[in-house]
Design an enzyme around this catalytic site. Structure first.
Site, PDB file in Angstrom:
ATOM      1  N   GLU A 234      -9.975   5.532   3.076  1.00  0.00           N
ATOM      2  CA  GLU A 234     -10.745   4.412   3.588  1.00  0.00           C
ATOM      3  C   GLU A 234      -9.766   3.282   3.862  1.00  0.00           C
ATOM      4  O   GLU A 234      -8.691   3.230   3.281  1.00  0.00           O
ATOM      5  CB  GLU A 234     -11.770   3.959   2.549  1.00  0.00           C
ATOM      6  CG  GLU A 234     -11.233   2.997   1.471  1.00  0.00           C
ATOM      7  CD  GLU A 234     -10.196   3.602   0.530  1.00  0.00           C
ATOM      8  OE1 GLU A 234     -10.106   4.853   0.476  1.00  0.00           O
ATOM      9  OE2 GLU A 234      -9.454   2.847  -0.123  1.00  0.00           O
TER      10      GLU A 234
ATOM     11  N   LYS B 142       0.818  -1.214   0.000  1.00  0.00           N
ATOM     12  CA  LYS B 142       0.000   0.000   0.000  1.00  0.00           C
ATOM     13  C   LYS B 142       0.855   1.269   0.000  1.00  0.00           C
ATOM     14  O   LYS B 142       0.440   2.308  -0.521  1.00  0.00           O
ATOM     15  CB  LYS B 142      -0.943  -0.002   1.199  1.00  0.00           C
ATOM     16  CG  LYS B 142      -2.023  -1.081   1.156  1.00  0.00           C
ATOM     17  CD  LYS B 142      -3.019  -0.854   0.027  1.00  0.00           C
ATOM     18  CE  LYS B 142      -4.196  -1.819   0.116  1.00  0.00           C
ATOM     19  NZ  LYS B 142      -5.125  -1.679  -1.027  1.00  0.00           N
TER      20      LYS B 142
ATOM     21  N   SER C  66       1.840  -9.745  -0.880  1.00  0.00           N
ATOM     22  CA  SER C  66       1.523  -8.314  -0.844  1.00  0.00           C
ATOM     23  C   SER C  66       1.671  -7.691   0.532  1.00  0.00           C
ATOM     24  O   SER C  66       1.824  -6.473   0.649  1.00  0.00           O
ATOM     25  CB  SER C  66       0.099  -8.094  -1.357  1.00  0.00           C
ATOM     26  OG  SER C  66      -0.817  -8.882  -0.605  1.00  0.00           O
TER      27      SER C  66
END
Lengths: 448, 266
Positions: free
Chosen positions: A113, A91, A380
């Site tokens: 969010e 991210k 990830s």
């Protein structure tokens, strides 16, 4: 090479576009224009590259996992280690880009969010780094499942607002963030966490995340002297998957496989496998596949993984699916947790439960293809945030705070018994942290 | 011809603005919501916006969200607006539907246009559909003669105002503030400025103002510069408070007085 899609107005074939109130169009136009100027600005590119190298720790390594690969039909398995990035997931790649964009357009506040909390933590991190005020919307249900990440965001100076509307998960957090944005758009930029939402977010987030695949393609070629046969990634909104797929889209011999959250099984209706089990429609500003009923109401999704528990998916995935360029398969909670445990025990890597879906996909695809296959899996994120959920799933130790996972463990007949894939010969050493102690963050959250 | 525009012009001929009341179908249940709509008409509303329950109403504040959530959980949706539309027409007001886009796309754009026209509906407000994405809807409304109401906002550029107004039929919905639906203590100056900017490009098309109007004084203020006054959350709040049809009737009466105050129209 940038893909030829989307078109100038953000359409990936029939998908994407902008389905938002007119009040937001000016802000989206401003973002689009600023981003198009920024992405070819040498000063930005240099600053972005510097942050990726010196702050995030890029390039992330590629790790051979031969013992885990024994469970993948003997195929060779390489993990792209986004879990080793600063903040613990892919991210950060996106938020650094969007935070720089926020500075460029001169807005002092960002909102975001978050589902699992990884995007919220990454946004709070970038906001702290760049001196931006930060508010994160998180479904109340997710603040319980991911209490550790709530604490991290607050330590980083962000305001975390639990969302109590609708299903109290990621989709409702997105609705609240859009409501905040339309009200405060003069001062506020919305740092969207995935390749969904209205144009320009799907293309912009893809551009910021494609570094994963750009690096991995070079790394695989250098190490193996050939391209992988299959690239696998989990898909919720789909940003890590787009990130690793994009470099390989022109390589027609490389299969792209997205693993969706199958929850209790697609046939049960309790899942988050949007492409496998959904239909095209409009949600959160774009046309894409979504889980919906006959009235066009969004159906609440279910997954053990908060980060995949989303009834929509990015429009580029819908397009890649319809083109036949990528394939999407469901992985159940149980399959993901089996892969989670295997990677922990065979390789000493605790994956995020999201990423464990990709690992489970590698186990299936590897068995289908056999030992000659070369699989590239996007790891990830790391699993620190999932310790509590995993402990409950596998019935490790006492557990003062019941969660959904507890209910499922009981329903599934687990509880005190270790689940499949756990090595029962190994016992916790004396002084090891029990799961009871490990949830202190949740208690703190409830007292706050 | 536009039924909406005709009704707004009729109000203008009386030296007043039109009163447009919003109520979602299905709260507290379908029958009670329809009774409230009819009572709102009897109290003095010219046009009823029949709201479609939707699971992800991005433009709504907490009051309308709460009512919609109840209706959605009860399984209500787009098909339920058709009897409401017929009842509103029978009561003598112009029925207008307000729907987020996905329910219409799911129902079938052409099928819905046909069914709404057959039920006596005048048109649809689509808060999350901009004309840029609306090609199938423009075609369906041209074919059936339904009015289509798009929104303009204080942030709209002059170019977008012109393009949006050109795509509208019936009236254009001017969102008074940057934000979501809900009652507000004051209607900001932005509303008057937006209406003035829109007038430069709207020709004969009426301009109706929504977001934040909740009482007779605010209705009178908005009526001084707009062709219609749209009130939503204030009606829904009365429903949430359990006032039912009588609450809707009483609020219409208050607001109808507001839009008729002497001297409010230039």
């Amino acid at each position: 090479m940038r893909p030829e899609w989307p078109d100038a107005t953000g359409h990936f074939g029939p998908y994407g576009g902008r389905f938002v109130p007119e009040a937001l169009i000016a802000a989206l136009d401003e973002l689009t224009a600023a981003y198009e100027a920024m992405r070819v600005d040498p000063a930005f590119l240099a600053e972005f590259a510097r942050l990726q190298r010196d702050y995030t720790g890029r390039p992330s390594p590629l790790t051979d996992v031969p013992k885990f690969a024994e469970h993948c039909g003997g195929a060779r398995v390489l993990l792209k280690r986004e879990d080793l990035n600063h903040t613990g997931s892919h991210k950060i790649n996106n938020v650094l880009g969007q935070a720089l964009l926020t500075k460029r357009i001169g807005k002092p506040r960002v909102i975001a969010e978050t589902g699992a909390g990884q995007h919220g933590v990454a946004t709070a991190t970038a906001a702290a780094l760049m001196g931006l005020s930060c508010t994160v919307y998180m479904g109340e249900e997710d603040t319980r499942r991911q209490a550790l990440n709530v604490a991290r965001m607050r330590l980083l100076g962000a305001e975390v607002i639990p969302v109590t509307t609708g299903s109290r998960t990621l989709k409702d957090a997105i609705n609240e963030a859009f409501r905040d944005w339309v009200t405060n758009v003069e001062t506020t930029n919305y740092v969207f966490g995935t390749v969904a939402g209205p144009h320009p977010f799907p293309a912009m987030v893809r551009d910021f995340q494609r570094v994963i695949g750009d690096e991995a393609r070079e790394q695989v070629l250098e190490r193996c002297d050939r391209l992988p046969d299959v690239v696998l990634a989990c898909v919720g909104g789909g940003s890590n998957a787009i990130g690793i797929f994009t470099a390989f889209v022109p390589d027609n011999g490389v299969r792209l496989v997205g693993l969706e959250a199958g929850g209790d099984g697609v046939e049960t209706g309790r899942h988050a496998a949007t492409i496998t089990g959904g239909d095209p429609g409009v949600l959160h500003g774009a046309r894409s596949y979504l889980l919906q009923d006959d009235n066009g109401q969004t159906i609440e999704s279910h997954s053990i993984s908060a980060g995949l528990d989303y009834p929509g998916v990015g429009p580029e995935h819908s397009y890649l699916h319809d083109l036949g360029r990528a394939e999407y398969r469901p992985v159940t909670d149980a399959e993901a947790m089996e892969a989670f445990a295997l990677l922990c025990r065979t390789e000493g890597i605790i994956p995020a439960i999201e990423s464990a879906h990709a690992l489970a996909g590698a186990m299936k695809v590897g068995r289908e293809l056999g030992p000659d296959a070369l699989l590239l899996v996007n790891l990830s994120g790391r699993g620190d945030k999932d310790v509590e959920t995993a402990s409950a799933w596998f019935g490790l130790g006492g557990h003062p705070a019941p969660t959904d996972a507890d209910d499922r463990a009981v329903e599934a007949g687990r509880g005190a018994d270790p689940g499949p894939g756990l090595d029962t010969d190994q016992q916790p050493t004396e002084g090891a942290v029990t799961s009871g102690e490990a949830v202190a963050g949740q208690d703190a959250e409830e007292q706050a | 011809m536009s039924a909406l525009q005709d009704r707004i012009f009729a109000a203008r001929a009386e030296g007043r603005a039109a009163l447009i009341a919003y109520l979602p179908v299905g709260y507290p249940d379908v029958d009670a919501s329809i009774e409230a709509m009819v009572a709102a008409v009897e109290g003095g509303a010219d046009i009823i916006e029949v709201g479609v329950p939707y699971s992800d109403p991005g433009m709504e504040g907490p009051v309308i969200q709460e009512a919609m959530d109840v209706a959605v959980r009860a399984g209500r949706g787009l098909p339920d607006v058709l009897p409401a539309v017929a009842a509103v027409a029978a009561a003598g007001a112009v029925p207008l539907v307000m729907s987020y886009w996905n329910p219409i796309e799911r129902y079938g754009v052409d099928q819905f246009a046909d069914d709404l026209a057959a039920a006596g509906g005048a048109g649809v407000i689509t808060p999350d559909l901009i004309p840029d994405e609306a090609a199938p809807w423009l075609a369906a409304t041209d074919r059936t003669g339904l009015d289509r109401v798009f929104l303009v906002a204080p942030s709209s550029t002059d170019a977008r105002l012109a393009a949006t107004v050109a795509a509208c039929r019936g009236f254009v919905y001017a969102a008074s503030t940057m934000g979501v639906t809900g009652t507000r203590a004051v209607v900001g100056a932005a509303a008057g400025e937006l209406v003035a900017r829109t007038r430069l490009v709207s020709g004969d098309l009426p301009i109706c103002v929504g977001l934040g109007v909740s009482n007779a004084d605010q209705a009178a203020e908005v009526a001084s510069f707009a062709d219609g006054v749209i009130v939503g959350s204030a009606y829904v709040r009365r429903m949430l408070e359990g006032q039912g049809a009588e609450g809707a009737r009483a609020l219409s009466a208050e607001l109808a007085e507001g839009v008729r105050r002497p001297g409010v129209r230039a």
